[in-house]
Design a protein around this motif. Structure first.
Motif, PDB file in Angstrom:
ATOM      1  N   SER A 173       0.840  -1.197   0.000  1.00  0.00           N
ATOM      2  CA  SER A 173       0.000   0.000   0.000  1.00  0.00           C
ATOM      3  C   SER A 173       0.873   1.244   0.000  1.00  0.00           C
ATOM      4  CB  SER A 173      -0.924   0.017   1.224  1.00  0.00           C
ATOM      5  OG  SER A 173      -1.828  -1.065   1.195  1.00  0.00           O
ATOM      6  N   GLY A 174       0.383   2.285  -0.643  1.00  0.00           N
ATOM      7  CA  GLY A 174       1.112   3.547  -0.687  1.00  0.00           C
ATOM      8  C   GLY A 174       0.600   4.407  -1.816  1.00  0.00           C
ATOM      9  N   ARG A 175       1.479   5.223  -2.370  1.00  0.00           N
ATOM     10  CA  ARG A 175       1.098   6.043  -3.515  1.00  0.00           C
ATOM     11  C   ARG A 175       2.248   6.059  -4.511  1.00  0.00           C
ATOM     12  NH1 ARG A 175       3.025  11.293  -3.736  1.00  0.00           N
ATOM     13  NH2 ARG A 175       4.300  11.945  -1.969  1.00  0.00           N
ATOM     14  N   PHE A 176       1.894   6.022  -5.791  1.00  0.00           N
ATOM     15  CA  PHE A 176       2.891   6.023  -6.849  1.00  0.00           C
ATOM     16  C   PHE A 176       3.506   7.407  -7.013  1.00  0.00           C
ATOM     17  CE2 PHE A 176       0.551   2.245  -8.589  1.00  0.00           C
ATOM     18  CZ  PHE A 176       1.625   1.372  -8.536  1.00  0.00           C
ATOM     19  N   LEU A 177       4.813   7.433  -7.197  1.00  0.00           N
ATOM     20  CA  LEU A 177       5.527   8.665  -7.508  1.00  0.00           C
ATOM     21  C   LEU A 177       5.665   8.723  -9.034  1.00  0.00           C
ATOM     22  CD1 LEU A 177       8.262   8.476  -4.715  1.00  0.00           C
ATOM     23  CD2 LEU A 177       6.008   9.569  -4.626  1.00  0.00           C
ATOM     24  N   ASN A 178       4.571   9.127  -9.685  1.00  0.00           N
ATOM     25  CA  ASN A 178       4.506   9.053 -11.139  1.00  0.00           C
ATOM     26  C   ASN A 178       5.550   9.916 -11.835  1.00  0.00           C
ATOM     27  OD1 ASN A 178       2.077   7.279 -11.613  1.00  0.00           O
ATOM     28  ND2 ASN A 178       1.100   8.865 -10.365  1.00  0.00           N
ATOM     29  N   ASP A 179       5.959  10.984 -11.189  1.00  0.00           N
ATOM     30  CA  ASP A 179       6.943  11.864 -11.832  1.00  0.00           C
ATOM     31  C   ASP A 179       8.344  11.249 -11.846  1.00  0.00           C
ATOM     32  OD1 ASP A 179       6.943  12.108  -9.017  1.00  0.00           O
ATOM     33  OD2 ASP A 179       8.039  14.005  -9.147  1.00  0.00           O
ATOM     34  N   LYS A 180       8.519  10.122 -11.175  1.00  0.00           N
ATOM     35  CA  LYS A 180       9.832   9.460 -11.129  1.00  0.00           C
ATOM     36  C   LYS A 180       9.808   8.109 -11.840  1.00  0.00           C
ATOM     37  CE  LYS A 180      10.970  11.807  -6.793  1.00  0.00           C
ATOM     38  NZ  LYS A 180      11.807  12.830  -7.452  1.00  0.00           N
ATOM     39  N   GLU A 181       8.886   7.964 -12.758  1.00  0.00           N
ATOM     40  CA  GLU A 181       8.759   6.736 -13.527  1.00  0.00           C
ATOM     41  C   GLU A 181      10.046   6.451 -14.311  1.00  0.00           C
ATOM     42  OE1 GLU A 181       6.550   6.180 -17.632  1.00  0.00           O
ATOM     43  OE2 GLU A 181       5.077   6.101 -15.987  1.00  0.00           O
ATOM     44  N   MET A 182      10.389   5.166 -14.432  1.00  0.00           N
ATOM     45  CA  MET A 182      11.573   4.744 -15.184  1.00  0.00           C
ATOM     46  C   MET A 182      11.202   3.640 -16.155  1.00  0.00           C
ATOM     47  SD  MET A 182      14.320   4.727 -12.030  1.00  0.00           S
ATOM     48  CE  MET A 182      13.088   4.400 -10.772  1.00  0.00           C
ATOM     49  N   PRO A 199       8.279   4.084  -8.756  1.00  0.00           N
ATOM     50  CA  PRO A 199       8.490   3.986  -7.311  1.00  0.00           C
ATOM     51  C   PRO A 199       7.166   4.168  -6.569  1.00  0.00           C
ATOM     52  CG  PRO A 199      10.064   5.494  -8.336  1.00  0.00           C
ATOM     53  CD  PRO A 199       9.015   5.206  -9.358  1.00  0.00           C
ATOM     54  N   LEU A 200       6.979   3.356  -5.541  1.00  0.00           N
ATOM     55  CA  LEU A 200       5.799   3.472  -4.694  1.00  0.00           C
ATOM     56  C   LEU A 200       6.255   3.834  -3.289  1.00  0.00           C
ATOM     57  CD1 LEU A 200       2.553   1.572  -4.651  1.00  0.00           C
ATOM     58  CD2 LEU A 200       3.851   1.536  -2.523  1.00  0.00           C
ATOM     59  N   GLU A 201       5.774   4.958  -2.804  1.00  0.00           N
ATOM     60  CA  GLU A 201       6.084   5.390  -1.440  1.00  0.00           C
ATOM     61  C   GLU A 201       5.143   4.673  -0.486  1.00  0.00           C
ATOM     62  OE1 GLU A 201       7.207   9.601   0.590  1.00  0.00           O
ATOM     63  OE2 GLU A 201       5.303   9.529  -0.491  1.00  0.00           O
ATOM     64  N   ARG A 202       5.700   3.865   0.383  1.00  0.00           N
ATOM     65  CA  ARG A 202       4.889   2.995   1.220  1.00  0.00           C
ATOM     66  C   ARG A 202       4.072   3.778   2.243  1.00  0.00           C
ATOM     67  NH1 ARG A 202       7.971  -2.597   2.492  1.00  0.00           N
ATOM     68  NH2 ARG A 202       6.091  -2.710   3.758  1.00  0.00           N
ATOM     69  N   ALA A 203       2.857   3.302   2.473  1.00  0.00           N
ATOM     70  CA  ALA A 203       1.976   3.969   3.432  1.00  0.00           C
ATOM     71  C   ALA A 203       2.436   3.762   4.865  1.00  0.00           C
ATOM     72  CB  ALA A 203       0.551   3.445   3.261  1.00  0.00           C
ATOM     73  N   ASP A 204       3.243   2.718   5.108  1.00  0.00           N
ATOM     74  CA  ASP A 204       3.697   2.440   6.471  1.00  0.00           C
ATOM     75  C   ASP A 204       4.975   3.187   6.815  1.00  0.00           C
ATOM     76  OD1 ASP A 204       5.529   1.096   4.927  1.00  0.00           O
ATOM     77  OD2 ASP A 204       5.000  -0.909   5.635  1.00  0.00           O
ATOM     78  N   GLY A 205       5.432   4.066   5.906  1.00  0.00           N
ATOM     79  CA  GLY A 205       6.624   4.858   6.187  1.00  0.00           C
ATOM     80  C   GLY A 205       7.926   4.093   6.063  1.00  0.00           C
ATOM     81  N   ALA A 206       7.878   2.888   5.443  1.00  0.00           N
ATOM     82  CA  ALA A 206       9.075   2.053   5.348  1.00  0.00           C
ATOM     83  C   ALA A 206       9.868   2.311   4.071  1.00  0.00           C
ATOM     84  CB  ALA A 206       8.697   0.580   5.438  1.00  0.00           C
ATOM     85  N   GLY A 223      -3.215   9.054  -5.934  1.00  0.00           N
ATOM     86  CA  GLY A 223      -3.779   8.795  -4.615  1.00  0.00           C
ATOM     87  C   GLY A 223      -3.362   7.460  -4.041  1.00  0.00           C
ATOM     88  N   PRO A 224      -3.920   7.117  -2.874  1.00  0.00           N
ATOM     89  CA  PRO A 224      -3.543   5.852  -2.212  1.00  0.00           C
ATOM     90  C   PRO A 224      -3.937   4.643  -3.049  1.00  0.00           C
ATOM     91  CG  PRO A 224      -4.680   7.339  -0.707  1.00  0.00           C
ATOM     92  CD  PRO A 224      -4.853   7.911  -2.073  1.00  0.00           C
ATOM     93  N   VAL A 225      -3.052   3.670  -3.095  1.00  0.00           N
ATOM     94  CA  VAL A 225      -3.330   2.427  -3.816  1.00  0.00           C
ATOM     95  C   VAL A 225      -2.900   1.240  -2.958  1.00  0.00           C
ATOM     96  CG1 VAL A 225      -3.049   3.471  -6.095  1.00  0.00           C
ATOM     97  CG2 VAL A 225      -1.081   2.407  -4.984  1.00  0.00           C
ATOM     98  N   THR A 226      -3.568   0.136  -3.175  1.00  0.00           N
ATOM     99  CA  THR A 226      -3.150  -1.149  -2.599  1.00  0.00           C
ATOM    100  C   THR A 226      -3.088  -2.138  -3.748  1.00  0.00           C
ATOM    101  OG1 THR A 226      -4.142  -0.711  -0.436  1.00  0.00           O
ATOM    102  CG2 THR A 226      -3.719  -3.004  -1.007  1.00  0.00           C
ATOM    103  N   LEU A 227      -1.947  -2.770  -3.897  1.00  0.00           N
ATOM    104  CA  LEU A 227      -1.781  -3.693  -5.022  1.00  0.00           C
ATOM    105  C   LEU A 227      -1.257  -5.031  -4.531  1.00  0.00           C
ATOM    106  CD1 LEU A 227       1.529  -3.970  -5.807  1.00  0.00           C
ATOM    107  CD2 LEU A 227       1.137  -1.600  -6.465  1.00  0.00           C
TER     108      LEU A 227
END
Length: 246
Positions: free
Chosen positions: A79-88, A106-113, A140-144
């Protein structure tokens, strides 16, 4: 009067040269065959272990991954949110006859990890620019749900990565994250599984596919057969008529 030919008696009298040539060759072939049998048992156990992991229920990806190899091929949730501007982009194998890229976001984790690189799937060459596929941007927030994969070293003939290039040749989380200014990246990549709710939208995950060829039995049979053939040739070629000098 009928003359009956009698075969000249022969016996096995190997020459020193033939023996010194044949015996080491046979021993090497037998050793290679035995090594392939050992590899066969190892590969069978690996395939069994991978199958067990692939069919396990998805579990949350831990905040800390002490042993990345222990998580390879495991289904996980994230879970977290995608950093779309840093796509590779990663150079990919042709897909359904099209050349293109796999997109890592990159996905920024919702748990701060920290951050996890997520392989979101294939795009053809003409869709390399995110502006040509606005539906691929998930805000926005996503869970995959995805499958953990380990970065692989460069192949013998594979060009290595060049930071700053248009696309990456292989996955290298620390270097890739550093190139876009992201610290604290996980040492693994999560391949997102297809999401039925997104239909045929661009970057809708990757069907799990694990290729573990197991040809060791054929290799073992080949080496043992060569050893047996060489022994037969050696014995037959070194049978000499009685009285013939060796």
């Amino acid at each position: 009067m009928t003359m009956t030919a009698t075969a000249e008696p022969r016996r096995f009298r190997p020459s020193l040269w033939a023996t010194l040539t044949t015996v080491p060759a046979v021993l090497v072939m037998l050793a290679l065959g035995t090594w392939q049998v050992q590899r066969l048992h190892w590969k069978d156990e690996l395939i069994h272990r991978v199958e067990q992991r692939l069919h396990a229920a998805p579990a949350p990806l831990p905040a800390t991954i002490a042993d990345p190899a222990d998580f390879e091929f495991r289904p996980v949730t994230l879970s977290g949110r995608f950093l779309n501007d840093k796509e590779m982009r990663l150079i990919a194998r042709p897909h359904q006859g099209q050349v293109g890229y796999e997109v890592l976001t990159p996905l920024e984790r919702a748990d701060g990890a920290g951050v996890v690189l997520v392989n979101r799937g294939f795009v053809p060459m003409d869709k390399r620019d995110p502006a040509t596929r606005p539906d691929s941007r998930v805000e926005g927030p996503v869970t995959l749900t995805g499958m953990v994969r380990l970065p692989q070293p460069a192949g013998w003939l594979q060009p290595d990565n060049r930071p700053g290039a248009d696309a990456w040749m292989r996955i290298d989380p620390p270097v890739m994250a550093a190139s876009v200014g992201l610290p604290n990246v996980a040492p693994v990549v999560v391949e997102a599984l297809p999401d039925p709710s997104r239909g045929s939208a661009p970057l809708n995950g990757i069907q799990p596919q694990v290729e573990l060829p197991n040809n060791h039995l054929q290799y073992a049979i080949t080496w043992y057969s060569l050893a047996a053939t060489l022994i037969v040739v050696y014995v037959l070629s070194q049978r000499r008529r009685i009285g013939t000098p060796s």
